[in-house]
Design an enzyme around this catalytic site. Structure first.
Site, short mmCIF file in Angstrom:
data_model
loop_
_atom_site.label_atom_id
_atom_site.label_comp_id
_atom_site.label_asym_id
_atom_site.label_seq_id
_atom_site.Cartn_x
_atom_site.Cartn_y
_atom_site.Cartn_z
N ASP A 286 0.66 -1.04 -0.19
CA ASP A 286 -0.43 0.14 -0.23
C ASP A 286 1.15 1.12 -0.19
O ASP A 286 1.86 0.91 0.02
CB ASP A 286 -1.30 0.46 1.43
CG ASP A 286 -2.27 1.07 0.50
OD1 ASP A 286 -1.55 1.78 -0.46
OD2 ASP A 286 -3.22 0.86 1.51
C1 BGC Z 1 -5.19 2.98 -0.18
C2 BGC Z 1 -5.21 1.90 -0.87
C3 BGC Z 1 -5.51 2.94 -2.11
C4 BGC Z 1 -3.74 3.65 -2.46
C5 BGC Z 1 -3.75 3.84 -3.70
C6 BGC Z 1 -4.15 4.13 -0.50
O1 BGC Z 1 -3.67 4.92 1.19
O2 BGC Z 1 -4.89 2.43 1.44
O3 BGC Z 1 -6.98 1.31 -0.78
O4 BGC Z 1 -5.58 2.34 -3.88
O5 BGC Z 1 -3.18 4.54 -1.58
O6 BGC Z 1 -4.00 5.19 -4.03
#
Ligand code: BGC
Length: 740
Positions: A286
């Protein structure tokens, strides 16, 4: 060095299987193998690195020129947040023409409920209990996104959530592992189709692996402590189902699971995902979750964080740059990391190959297709269909709804009556407020020419200011009925948007109380990204519609239900608590040694709150009534290898045609470990005309009764079971059988 790529491509075109048959490699494996042989270590690490772009359609791809230099030197394999045919083409050209091997970039983006045509938030959409519709939303998302150069969706989010304080509850399919698994598969199939290389499909991601939804106190990013049994039984099934459906990638969670940050979890990634489930796609971290392991107090340095994630099987690092900075050093110190790197790169290149990017890196960056498909009329039709079917009728006292379309005066009051942003919900990708038809506009389009609509906001969503109440009261008094539109704004749920109080924010409850005091019927239209605990509202207002954040066609869809053009059929995919103090509250809880008994003091309960929820899982009303009768089993016992047939009659005893979601639950009465009081095992959505009856047939096999037993084996146990059928998880007919 385009030459090398072309040579490799030529090899494929001429059928490199000729030489490869000796090694038993498929053309894809042969291609990736040859490419891998050409790659330097920094180029391999580049494939394992993802940077963020600027989110924008126009302007620079990124304001960070060093990132673009990485692209040109083959040291970056992926972008997120670069969208649009033109932008993606420009970035792709840098990679393909600039870098030594010309390996194409993969562009990822978050499109959890649509690209530009926005559908209901995922949890809301899960209330429609129609897998074809859910799949269609995903197909349209893929069609629009792929035309705009996006290859890869960071969806579906398949986290089970039992805590509505957690803002990200809106991103999943609710609290139930069985239903969430079905929804996960529908979404993966919708995004990916049968062929990832087709121009209308994109790669999907099952996220956030795993148990992120169990964050303590519902506080986002927080710690999770989940036993392995609960992990495997409750949190993992939707991930398992997504893997089974061929999802291209998995994303690590931000959470620390039982002491180990998910981005470094051997158990989750190497053991369960890659070994037990034999997952062939790749795992992305993530956002900066690799580097954040230093903040967790798990990695002593960024270098250590890179090592831990790599070792645990995280193939691509999102945004933080520990792989880029330290993996070469790690290999210099210990050459055994090379095999892990090769495995990661093979996985990533494999998905790029499946997408057809080596054949044509620009196939998705097509301005013509973008202009044709994005916001297509047909997509809006679907948006209305799925939105109206996602609405849940929670209350309808004295058949207040549906309303006559030719009422003389309707007061439409509340902070969200004409708000075009709220229906988009969070993570609205390229969804724009100008594409939204608001509730007020929907009502205006639905009513007769003679109907007068009186409108005022009354208050804001989250403010203490009641100066607007006076006007609201005066308009309400003049009207035949009041439609009160209240709830949460888009940015009150989603990432980093947890709440400690899940009632109506600000003075909205007081607004409703004031409106009710006028003596006029009050129809509440709730817009929200999580279950709202507000007993007075549910228990006193004349009708309550749960409309979540419904997307671009929110207004027309709600009007369809308000005026009875559509008879609501949505059912809750999540329990609505009466108060925050009841959380966690979910239908598939254990029985305890002292199950709730209001007459017995020494049983599980509160002294200051009712025991049960406001509305149970699976609940939702209709403008008609359904009666359940004659629950029959074809046998009283069966053994493994056989199945039992369950039959029930459902009759529409009300005045209008309607759809009903008929739900099947079981309970394993005695187990080597205790079992939930109910587990959803099936459903049927049927349409019945007035007075029509239908006999429904379900079947259950021993396989479907398996669980993680005392020895942590996934197996069934002989013994007594109960089976239940009904309209929700509380009002159930029951019968018994034995598994021999
Ligand atoms: C989130 C993810 C997301 C990623 C990219 C993160 O902060 O937890 O779910 O896909 O950002 O935007």
């Amino acid at each position: 060095m385009r030459l090398i790529l072309s040579t490799l491509l030529l090899g494929i075109i001429l059928g490199c299987s000729g030489t490869d048959q000796t090694q038993n490699l498929s053309p894809k494996e042969a291609f990736i193998d040859s490419l891998l042989n050409e790659m330097t270590l920094p180029e391999k690490i580049g494939q394992m690195s993802q940077a963020t772009g600027s989110f924008e359609f126009t302007g620079p791809i990124t304001s960070d020129s060093s990132t673009l230099e990485l692209v040109r030197t083959g040291r970056l394999g992926s972008f997120l947040n670069v969208v649009g045919a033109e932008r993606t083409r420009e970035a792709q050209e840098m990679a393909v023409n600039g870098s030594r091997l010309g390996i194409p970039l993969i562009f990822g983006y978050d499109m959890i409920h649509g690209y530009a045509t926005t559908f209901p938030i995922p949890m809301g959409e899960a209330a429609c209990w129609d897998l074809d519709l859910i799949k269609r939303s995903a197909e349209i998302t893929a069609l629009e996104a792929s035309a705009a150069g996006v290859h890869w969706n960071f969806a579906p989010m398949v986290d089970i959530a039992r805590d509505p304080r957690w803002g990200r509850i809106m991103e999943g399919a609710g609290e139930d592992p069985w239903w969430s698994s079905k929804v996960a598969v529908a979404r993966v199939e919708g995004y990916q189709g049968d062929d990832l290389s087709s121009t209308g499909t994109i790669a999907a991601t099952a996220k956030h692996f795993a148990a992120y939804g169990a964050a303590e106190g519902g506080r986002d990013y927080n710690t999770t402590e989940v036993s392995e049994r609960t992990l495997r039984e409750i949190y993992l099934p939707p991930f398992r189902a997504a893997a089974g459906a061929g999802v291209a990638s998995f994303m690590n969670g931000f959470n620390d699971l039982n002491g180990v940050p998910a981005s470094a979890s051997h158990l989750l990634v190497r053991q369960i995902l890659k070994k037990e489930w034999d997952f062939k796609g790749f795992v992305v971290s993530d956002w900066a979750s690799v580097q954040e392991m230093t903040d967790h107090g798990y990695a002593a340095s960024d270098k250590e964080a890179a090592r831990l994630s790599l070792a645990a099987g995280c193939d691509m690092e999102m945004v933080s740059t520990t792989y880029e900075t330290y993996v070469e050093d790690l290999v210099a110190e210990n050459a055994s990391y090379l095999a892990m790197i090769d495995d990661a790169v093979q996985r990533i290149l494999g998905i790029k190959y499946d997408l057809g990017l080596f054949e044509d890196p620009y196939r998705y960056s097509d301005a013509g297709r973008e202009a044709k498909y994005v916001l297509h009329n047909d997509h809006f039709k679907h948006a209305r269909e799925v939105a109206k079917k996602s609405i849940v009728l929670l209350e309808n006292r004295d058949n207040t709804l549906p309303l006559d379309m030719d009422l003389a005066k309707i007061a439409v009051i509340g902070p969200l009556i004409n708000d075009p942003v709220t229906p988009l919900g969070t993570w609205s990708a390229q969804g724009k407020k100008e594409h939204v038809t608001t509730l007020l506009e929907g009502v205006q389009l639905a009513v007769s020419e003679q109907t007068k609509i009186l409108t005022t906001n009354g208050c804001e969503v989250n403010s203490a200011d009641k100066t607007g109440f006076k006007k609201a009261r005066s308009l309400a008094k003049q009207a035949d009925v009041i439609i009160a539109v209240v709830g949460e704004e888009a940015m009150m749920s989603g990432e980093a948007l947890s709440r400690s109080d899940i009632g109506l924010p600000g003075v909205q409850l007081e607004l409703l109380q004031m409106l009710k005091a006028t003596g006029k019927p009050v129809v509440v239209v709730l817009m929200n990204g999580r279950p709202i605990a507000e007993p007075w509202m549910y228990e006193n207002c004349d009708a309550v519609l749960e409309t979540w954040h419904l997307g671009v066609q929110s207004g027309p869809a709600i009007a369809d239900v308000l005026f009875g053009t559509y008879n609501p059929s949505g059912k809750l995919p999540v329990t609505i608590p009466r108060s925050v103090g009841q959380i966690p509250i979910y239908y598939n809880h254990k029985h305890t040694g002292r199950a709730f008994d209001p007459a017995d003091r020494y049983t599980t309960k509160y002294i200051d709150e009712k025991y049960g929820p406001q509305y149970p899982f699976g609940y939702g009303l209709s403008y008609t009534n359904f009666e359940y009768s004659n629950l029959l089993l074809d046998k009283s016992s069966f053994q493994a290898g056989e199945s039992i047939s369950i039959e029930v009659i459902v009759t529409n005893t009300g005045p209008v045609a309607g759809e009903e979601v008929v739900q099947l639950y079981v309970r394993d009465m005695i187990g080597s470990v205790t079992r939930p009081v109910l587990e959803l095992k099936g459903f049927e959505k049927i349409m019945l005309a007035p007075n029509e009856s239908q006999t429904l047939h379900f079947s259950l096999s021993a396989e479907e009764l398996r669980f993680w037993d005392e020895e942590m084996q996934f197996n069934w146990e002989p013994g007594d079971f109960k089976v239940f059928v009904g309209p929700n998880s509380e009002d159930l007919l029951e019968a018994e059988f034995k598994l021999l």
